[in-house]
Design a protein around this motif. Structure first.
Motif, PDB file in Angstrom:
ATOM      1  N   VAL A 106     -65.429  32.770 -26.749  1.00 26.39           N
ATOM      2  CA  VAL A 106     -66.345  32.166 -27.611  1.00 26.39           C
ATOM      3  C   VAL A 106     -67.668  32.892 -27.252  1.00 26.39           C
ATOM      4  N   VAL A 107     -68.354  33.499 -28.300  1.00 26.65           N
ATOM      5  CA  VAL A 107     -69.633  34.022 -28.415  1.00 26.65           C
ATOM      6  C   VAL A 107     -70.597  33.400 -29.388  1.00 26.65           C
ATOM      7  N   GLU A 108     -71.753  33.242 -28.935  1.00 26.63           N
ATOM      8  CA  GLU A 108     -72.869  32.573 -30.146  1.00 26.63           C
ATOM      9  C   GLU A 108     -73.884  33.655 -30.324  1.00 26.63           C
ATOM     10  N   VAL A 109     -73.988  33.670 -31.505  1.00 27.66           N
ATOM     11  CA  VAL A 109     -75.229  34.870 -32.185  1.00 27.66           C
ATOM     12  C   VAL A 109     -76.051  34.083 -33.100  1.00 27.66           C
ATOM     13  N   SER A 110     -77.373  34.263 -32.730  1.00 25.05           N
ATOM     14  CA  SER A 110     -78.172  33.783 -33.716  1.00 25.05           C
ATOM     15  C   SER A 110     -79.514  34.775 -33.449  1.00 25.05           C
ATOM     16  N   SER A 111     -80.803  34.483 -34.319  1.00 24.67           N
ATOM     17  CA  SER A 111     -81.746  35.290 -34.196  1.00 24.67           C
ATOM     18  C   SER A 111     -82.358  35.514 -32.706  1.00 24.67           C
ATOM     19  N   GLY A 149     -80.806  35.880 -29.902  1.00 29.63           N
ATOM     20  CA  GLY A 149     -80.144  36.513 -28.989  1.00 29.63           C
ATOM     21  C   GLY A 149     -78.547  36.370 -29.015  1.00 29.63           C
ATOM     22  N   THR A 150     -77.603  36.632 -28.023  1.00 25.14           N
ATOM     23  CA  THR A 150     -76.416  36.418 -27.981  1.00 25.14           C
ATOM     24  C   THR A 150     -75.905  35.866 -26.712  1.00 25.14           C
ATOM     25  N   LEU A 151     -75.025  34.668 -26.659  1.00 25.10           N
ATOM     26  CA  LEU A 151     -74.614  34.352 -25.342  1.00 25.10           C
ATOM     27  C   LEU A 151     -73.259  34.270 -25.319  1.00 25.10           C
ATOM     28  N   ARG A 152     -72.553  34.266 -24.206  1.00 24.52           N
ATOM     29  CA  ARG A 152     -71.203  34.097 -24.198  1.00 24.52           C
ATOM     30  C   ARG A 152     -70.821  32.512 -23.680  1.00 24.52           C
ATOM     31  N   GLY A 153     -70.028  31.892 -24.481  1.00 27.53           N
ATOM     32  CA  GLY A 153     -69.839  30.418 -24.707  1.00 27.53           C
ATOM     33  C   GLY A 153     -70.789  29.791 -25.472  1.00 27.53           C
ATOM     34  N   ALA A 154     -70.499  28.627 -25.845  1.00 24.82           N
ATOM     35  CA  ALA A 154     -71.362  27.666 -26.965  1.00 24.82           C
ATOM     36  C   ALA A 154     -71.414  26.642 -26.357  1.00 24.82           C
ATOM     37  N   CYS A 155     -72.542  25.848 -26.944  1.00 26.71           N
ATOM     38  CA  CYS A 155     -72.808  24.474 -26.555  1.00 26.71           C
ATOM     39  C   CYS A 155     -71.767  23.550 -27.221  1.00 26.71           C
ATOM     40  N   ARG A 156     -71.356  22.542 -26.446  1.00 24.44           N
ATOM     41  CA  ARG A 156     -70.602  21.454 -26.920  1.00 24.44           C
ATOM     42  C   ARG A 156     -71.239  20.524 -28.086  1.00 24.44           C
ATOM     43  N   SER A 157     -70.300  19.733 -28.514  1.00 27.46           N
ATOM     44  CA  SER A 157     -70.651  18.808 -29.646  1.00 27.46           C
ATOM     45  C   SER A 157     -71.698  19.380 -30.593  1.00 27.46           C
ATOM     46  N   ARG A 158     -71.233  20.186 -31.504  1.00 24.16           N
ATOM     47  CA  ARG A 158     -71.648  20.891 -32.551  1.00 24.16           C
ATOM     48  C   ARG A 158     -71.067  20.351 -33.662  1.00 24.16           C
ATOM     49  N   VAL A 159     -71.946  20.666 -35.073  1.00 27.59           N
ATOM     50  CA  VAL A 159     -71.403  20.317 -36.286  1.00 27.59           C
ATOM     51  C   VAL A 159     -71.155  21.911 -36.795  1.00 27.59           C
ATOM     52  N   LEU A 160     -69.676  22.422 -36.843  1.00 25.49           N
ATOM     53  CA  LEU A 160     -69.364  23.542 -36.989  1.00 25.49           C
ATOM     54  C   LEU A 160     -68.725  23.790 -38.532  1.00 25.49           C
ATOM     55  N   LEU A 161     -69.393  24.785 -39.380  1.00 24.83           N
ATOM     56  CA  LEU A 161     -68.824  24.917 -40.651  1.00 24.83           C
ATOM     57  C   LEU A 161     -67.978  26.259 -40.402  1.00 24.83           C
ATOM     58  N   PRO A 162     -66.703  26.249 -40.389  1.00 24.63           N
ATOM     59  CA  PRO A 162     -65.822  27.460 -40.230  1.00 24.63           C
ATOM     60  C   PRO A 162     -65.759  28.292 -41.558  1.00 24.63           C
ATOM     61  N   GLY A 163     -65.458  29.438 -41.340  1.00 22.76           N
ATOM     62  CA  GLY A 163     -65.329  30.681 -42.381  1.00 22.76           C
ATOM     63  C   GLY A 163     -65.293  31.507 -42.163  1.00 22.76           C
ATOM     64  N   SER A 164     -64.854  32.550 -43.206  1.00 25.86           N
ATOM     65  CA  SER A 164     -64.864  34.213 -42.979  1.00 25.86           C
ATOM     66  C   SER A 164     -66.301  34.667 -43.228  1.00 25.86           C
ATOM     67  N   PHE A 165     -66.951  34.097 -43.993  1.00 34.15           N
ATOM     68  CA  PHE A 165     -68.243  34.314 -44.473  1.00 34.15           C
ATOM     69  C   PHE A 165     -68.456  35.886 -44.906  1.00 34.15           C
ATOM     70  N   ASN A 166     -67.502  36.135 -45.959  1.00 36.77           N
ATOM     71  CA  ASN A 166     -67.610  37.437 -46.527  1.00 36.77           C
ATOM     72  C   ASN A 166     -67.515  37.424 -48.034  1.00 36.77           C
ATOM     73  N   PRO A 167     -68.967  37.035 -48.535  1.00 38.40           N
ATOM     74  CA  PRO A 167     -70.070  36.947 -47.796  1.00 38.40           C
ATOM     75  C   PRO A 167     -70.382  35.447 -47.387  1.00 38.40           C
ATOM     76  N   LEU A 168     -71.544  35.212 -46.532  1.00 41.87           N
ATOM     77  CA  LEU A 168     -72.169  33.992 -46.345  1.00 41.87           C
ATOM     78  C   LEU A 168     -72.899  33.720 -47.843  1.00 41.87           C
ATOM     79  N   HIS A 169     -72.743  32.524 -48.267  1.00 48.64           N
ATOM     80  CA  HIS A 169     -73.599  32.017 -49.563  1.00 48.64           C
ATOM     81  C   HIS A 169     -74.223  30.614 -49.508  1.00 48.64           C
ATOM     82  N   GLN A 170     -74.840  30.402 -50.396  1.00 44.46           N
ATOM     83  CA  GLN A 170     -75.660  29.170 -50.541  1.00 44.46           C
ATOM     84  C   GLN A 170     -74.865  27.754 -50.495  1.00 44.46           C
ATOM     85  N   GLY A 171     -73.347  28.005 -50.815  1.00 46.52           N
ATOM     86  CA  GLY A 171     -72.692  26.941 -50.838  1.00 46.52           C
ATOM     87  C   GLY A 171     -72.682  26.617 -49.273  1.00 46.52           C
ATOM     88  N   HIS A 172     -72.347  27.492 -48.230  1.00 46.38           N
ATOM     89  CA  HIS A 172     -71.806  27.249 -47.065  1.00 46.38           C
ATOM     90  C   HIS A 172     -73.271  26.782 -46.448  1.00 46.38           C
TER      91      HIS A 172
END
Length: 408
Positions: A212-217, A219-242
């Motif tokens: 698990v690796v989390e990436v945001s503006s 920085g990058t961290l190994r691991g991720a917070c628990r208890s998230r609202v997660l929208l899975p996808g391939s994001f190829n590309p990311l769009h307004q619907g997502h």
């Protein structure tokens, strides 16, 4: 202890050198969550007793009981006093700091785990391990104390200075407190340090060294917070619907941090290339974008193991597949077992309506949820956004062909 400086005239709980160092710490922008176990208990008092502590401290936790440590780490450590346990605690502290702070805030997780003088006396060495975990790197510290040289309280004081050292190093503040203390003791003690770079966490994910690796503006961290609202996808590309779907789903789980989730693996095609991962991740690096949690697990039961307590936001077409034995070797029993395991990890699904391949609108009402698992699925009401990455790619391809034809 005289080597660390005489007591401060304004604060009898810290020396003048300690107060000077901690004031510099409070003046820098880094905020921290600190976990200490087995010792270093005086460190929090030193930091909190100097004015300005709210600029630095987000939370301090002392996981002393066995179950407290297990709750923080998610499992029992092989050794309670070790470099690995210090690392795992520091990472947990960092994830907690991310959760407690505003987007873009520079944060660090600091942990110290110790085996100090006790009654009855310990047979093994008296030692401390510390770690400071940030989005950039991890700093490790190991200190073995001269057995019998100090009382328990004096050893705790040294361990506390080790904690302050780790925190100041992570905050880029010069600190000589521990060096002065050890030099003053005259016992030839020293701290062994090393640094581990985290910049190529995505590379570690693709090689299997991380899951698990989390990436945001920020920085990058190994691991991720628990208890998230997660929208899975391939994001190829990311769009307004997502973006709009994640926003709508987040309203149903107030208090949980929203994020996207992208698997770098595919059950049929294997892992996508590093170049392609980097291209897709780049879409989430703007300051106003939720983070993306990258995993190496394409199946939801695997995602639940990696990301316990998460709510997965899916379309009705995906929900249909999740409850079809066809996707579990045509075994209803395997399908039921998978749903039960997902639930056991505290995970659930929010289901949005979606056009299927035949152009028919599907919602949670059209999903044949097995009896007993109705509570695992909840509808996202009044949401519709008829757009897909597949349509966008097809349109882009058509436009490219048109341009190419015009130029030929």
């Amino acid at each position: 202890m005289a080597a660390a400086g005489a007591a401060s005239a304004s604060n009898p709980d810290v020396s003048s050198l300690e107060e000077e160092t901690i004031r510099k710490l409070h003046a820098c922008p880094t905020k921290a969550v600190v976990y200490v176990s087995g010792g270093a208990s005086q460190g929090a008092g030193k930091i909190l007793s100097v004015p300005g502590a709210s600029n630095t401290v987000l939370e301090v936790v002392v996981p002393y009981a066995r179950q407290s440590m297990i709750d923080l780490l998610g499992s029992e450590p092989e050794q309670y006093v070790s470099e690995k346990t210090a690392h795992d605690l520091a990472r947990a502290a960092y994830l907690r700091a991310v959760q407690l702070s505003e987007p873009g805030q520079d944060v660090v997780g600091v942990a110290v785990t110790c085996a100090l003088a006790s009654e009855p006396p310990k047979r093994g060495s008296h030692r401390c391990f510390a770690a400071a975990y940030s989005s950039r790197d991890v700093h490790f510290y190991q200190l073995e104390l001269s057995k019998g040289l100090r009382s328990r309280g004096a050893e705790d004081h040294v361990a506390s200075l080790l904690m302050v050292q780790a925190l100041t190093d992570a905050s880029r503040v010069d600190c000589q407190l521990l060096a002065h203390e050890l030099e003053g003791a005259g016992a030839g003690e020293s701290v062994v340090t090393r640094r581990e770079d985290l910049e190529d966490a995505v590379g570690a994910l693709l090689t299997g060294d991380e899951h698990v690796v989390e990436v945001s503006s920020t920085g990058t961290l190994r691991g991720a917070c628990r208890s998230r609202v997660l929208l899975p996808g391939s994001f190829n590309p990311l769009h307004q619907g997502h973006r709009k779907l994640l926003e709508a789903a987040s309203l149903l789980r107030p208090g949980l941090i929203p994020a996207f989730e992208m698997s770098v693996g595919n059950a049929d095609k294997g892992k996508i290339s590093r170049l392609e991962v980097d291209r897709r991740v780049e879409q989430f690096l703007s300051s106003d974008s939720p983070p993306v949690v990258c995993t190496d697990e394409p199946l939801y039961v695997g995602k639940a193991r990696l990301l316990p307590g998460s709510t997965f936001v899916i379309g009705a077409d995906t929900a249909v597949r999740i409850v079809m034995p066809k996707y579990y070797e045509d075994s209803r029993e395997l399908m039921i077992n998978a749903l039960a395991e997902i639930r056991s990890h505290g995970c659930s699904f929010l289901v949005a309506g979606r056009l299927n391949k035949e152009g028919t609108w599907e919602s949670l009402a059209d999903v044949d949820v097995p009896k007993g698992f109705e509570g695992l699925f909840q509808a996202v009401p009044s949401f519709r956004e008829d757009i897909s990455s597949t349509d966008i790619r097809a349109q882009s391809s058509a436009e490219e062909k048109t341009v190419s034809g015009n130029l030929s």
